[in-house]
Design a protein around this motif. Structure first.
Motif, PDB file in Angstrom:
ATOM      1  N   LEU A   1      52.109  26.425 -16.089  1.00 33.74           N
ATOM      2  CA  LEU A   1      51.068  25.395 -16.141  1.00 33.74           C
ATOM      3  C   LEU A   1      50.596  25.024 -14.735  1.00 33.74           C
ATOM      4  N   ILE A   2      51.551  24.879 -13.814  1.00 34.82           N
ATOM      5  CA  ILE A   2      51.196  24.547 -12.428  1.00 34.82           C
ATOM      6  C   ILE A   2      50.381  25.672 -11.800  1.00 34.82           C
ATOM      7  N   GLN A   3      50.740  26.913 -12.095  1.00 30.37           N
ATOM      8  CA  GLN A   3      49.977  28.045 -11.561  1.00 30.37           C
ATOM      9  C   GLN A   3      48.556  28.065 -12.120  1.00 30.37           C
ATOM     10  N   GLY A   4      48.409  27.710 -13.381  1.00 31.91           N
ATOM     11  CA  GLY A   4      47.068  27.644 -13.954  1.00 31.91           C
ATOM     12  C   GLY A   4      46.222  26.574 -13.282  1.00 31.91           C
TER      13      GLY A   4
ATOM     14  N   LEU B   1      49.352  24.850  -2.016  1.00 33.81           N
ATOM     15  CA  LEU B   1      50.548  24.001  -2.048  1.00 33.81           C
ATOM     16  C   LEU B   1      51.266  24.125  -3.384  1.00 33.81           C
ATOM     17  N   PHE B   2      50.516  24.113  -4.480  1.00 37.53           N
ATOM     18  CA  PHE B   2      51.116  24.294  -5.804  1.00 37.53           C
ATOM     19  C   PHE B   2      51.774  25.670  -5.929  1.00 37.53           C
ATOM     20  N   LEU B   3      51.081  26.704  -5.429  1.00 34.53           N
ATOM     21  CA  LEU B   3      51.619  28.059  -5.522  1.00 34.53           C
ATOM     22  C   LEU B   3      52.906  28.204  -4.713  1.00 34.53           C
ATOM     23  N   CYS B   4      52.950  27.605  -3.533  1.00 29.95           N
ATOM     24  CA  CYS B   4      54.156  27.680  -2.704  1.00 29.95           C
ATOM     25  C   CYS B   4      55.311  26.935  -3.373  1.00 29.95           C
ATOM     26  N   ALA B   5      55.001  25.812  -4.019  1.00 33.64           N
ATOM     27  CA  ALA B   5      56.045  25.066  -4.724  1.00 33.64           C
ATOM     28  C   ALA B   5      56.624  25.900  -5.861  1.00 33.64           C
TER      29      ALA B   5
ATOM     30  N   PHE C   1      46.286  33.532 -12.136  1.00 34.93           N
ATOM     31  CA  PHE C   1      46.156  33.359 -13.587  1.00 34.93           C
ATOM     32  C   PHE C   1      47.015  34.380 -14.334  1.00 34.93           C
ATOM     33  N   LEU C   2      47.170  35.572 -13.754  1.00 30.01           N
ATOM     34  CA  LEU C   2      48.065  36.560 -14.371  1.00 30.01           C
ATOM     35  C   LEU C   2      49.495  36.034 -14.375  1.00 30.01           C
ATOM     36  N   CYS C   3      49.909  35.411 -13.276  1.00 28.19           N
ATOM     37  CA  CYS C   3      51.245  34.810 -13.212  1.00 28.19           C
ATOM     38  C   CYS C   3      51.409  33.716 -14.261  1.00 28.19           C
ATOM     39  N   ALA C   4      50.356  32.887 -14.408  1.00 27.05           N
ATOM     40  CA  ALA C   4      50.423  31.797 -15.381  1.00 27.05           C
ATOM     41  C   ALA C   4      50.634  32.333 -16.791  1.00 27.05           C
ATOM     42  N   VAL C   5      49.949  33.425 -17.109  1.00 27.03           N
ATOM     43  CA  VAL C   5      50.100  34.032 -18.436  1.00 27.03           C
ATOM     44  C   VAL C   5      51.460  34.714 -18.571  1.00 27.03           C
ATOM     45  N   PHE C   6      51.875  35.396 -17.514  1.00 26.47           N
ATOM     46  CA  PHE C   6      53.115  36.177 -17.563  1.00 26.47           C
ATOM     47  C   PHE C   6      54.349  35.278 -17.584  1.00 26.47           C
ATOM     48  N   SER C   7      54.199  34.020 -17.173  1.00 23.27           N
ATOM     49  CA  SER C   7      55.344  33.105 -17.204  1.00 23.27           C
ATOM     50  C   SER C   7      55.857  32.915 -18.629  1.00 23.27           C
TER      51      SER C   7
END
Length: 225
Positions: free
Chosen positions: A135-138, A106-110, A193-199
């Motif tokens: 942060l939400i992705q993490g 749900l968080f990822l879709c948001a 987690f890669l997305c969270a870092v890459f953000s």
């Protein structure tokens, strides 16, 4: 005035966020988490051709659904939920897995939905939207890890034993094997987690000095490599 800012790093983060959300959602909906022990269905048509042989197949079991062959037609596979309501899902660990994975997805879709608008909106409540989404992705990744850790703990339930044999127990598959959905969920968690870092890189790219110069020049569409 809305400034549309497009950079390679921000676009890559947006695309990766969407891919991760879809990958986790598809894995969650799939019944291919466990591949059960081989079974056979006697078929009159098969018996007529082979003299009483049967057609082997391996049923699959997911977080809340399964796929089995129908006894009336060995060529037809029936897929659907194995429980009529949430309380009937295999075990407490299995229920916890479903809850944690659902929250994470749900968080990822948001974030995937919001990421589409980051080209025009780069901040929310005076905070970088990229940092907030990261942060939400993490947090989503942590929920996914909890779900994946608890999933093997539910292998000793009656539903798993029906598919994997009496040897099945927590963290022991018995006669089952792991399906592609489980590995997809693991891969998606890593990419989360890669997305969270890459953000953070996406935020840097959209707030660079070059972008500010383009804004000061009055440009509404800014595209940078």
């Amino acid at each position: 005035m809305c400034h549309v800012i497009v950079t390679c790093r921000s676009m890559l983060w947006t695309l990766l966020s969407i891919v991760v959300a879809f990958a986790e959602l598809i894995a969650f909906m799939s019944p291919e988490w466990l591949v059960g022990k081989a079974k056979s269905i006697n078929s009159a048509s098969v018996e007529n051709r082979t003299g009483g042989s049967s057609e082997p197949y391996r049923p699959t079991l997911g977080i809340y659904g399964r796929c089995i062959k129908l006894a009336s037609s060995w060529r037809e596979t029936l897929c659907g939920p194995y429980a009529e309501n949430f309380n009937e899902i295999a075990s407490g660990f299995w229920q916890a897995t479903a809850i944690f994975l659902a929250i994470g997805i749900l968080f990822l879709c948001a974030v995937a939905f919001v990421s589409v608008f980051t080209m025009c909106v780069q901040s929310i409540m005076k905070k970088s939207i990229f940092n907030v989404c990261g942060l939400i992705q993490g947090i989503a990744g942590l929920f996914l890890i909890l779900g994946l850790i608890l999933f093997p703990a539910g292998w000793g339930c009656q539903k798993a034993e029906d598919y994997c044999g009496p040897e099945a127990s927590p963290y022991k598959l018995g006669e089952c094997s792991l399906g592609w959905a489980f590995y997809t969920a693991i891969g998606g968690t890593g990419l989360t987690f890669l997305c969270a870092v890459f953000s953070a890189q996406a935020e840097i790219a959209t707030s660079s000095d070059r972008v500010q110069e383009e804004i000061e020049e009055g440009k509404s569409l800014i595209c940078l490599l």
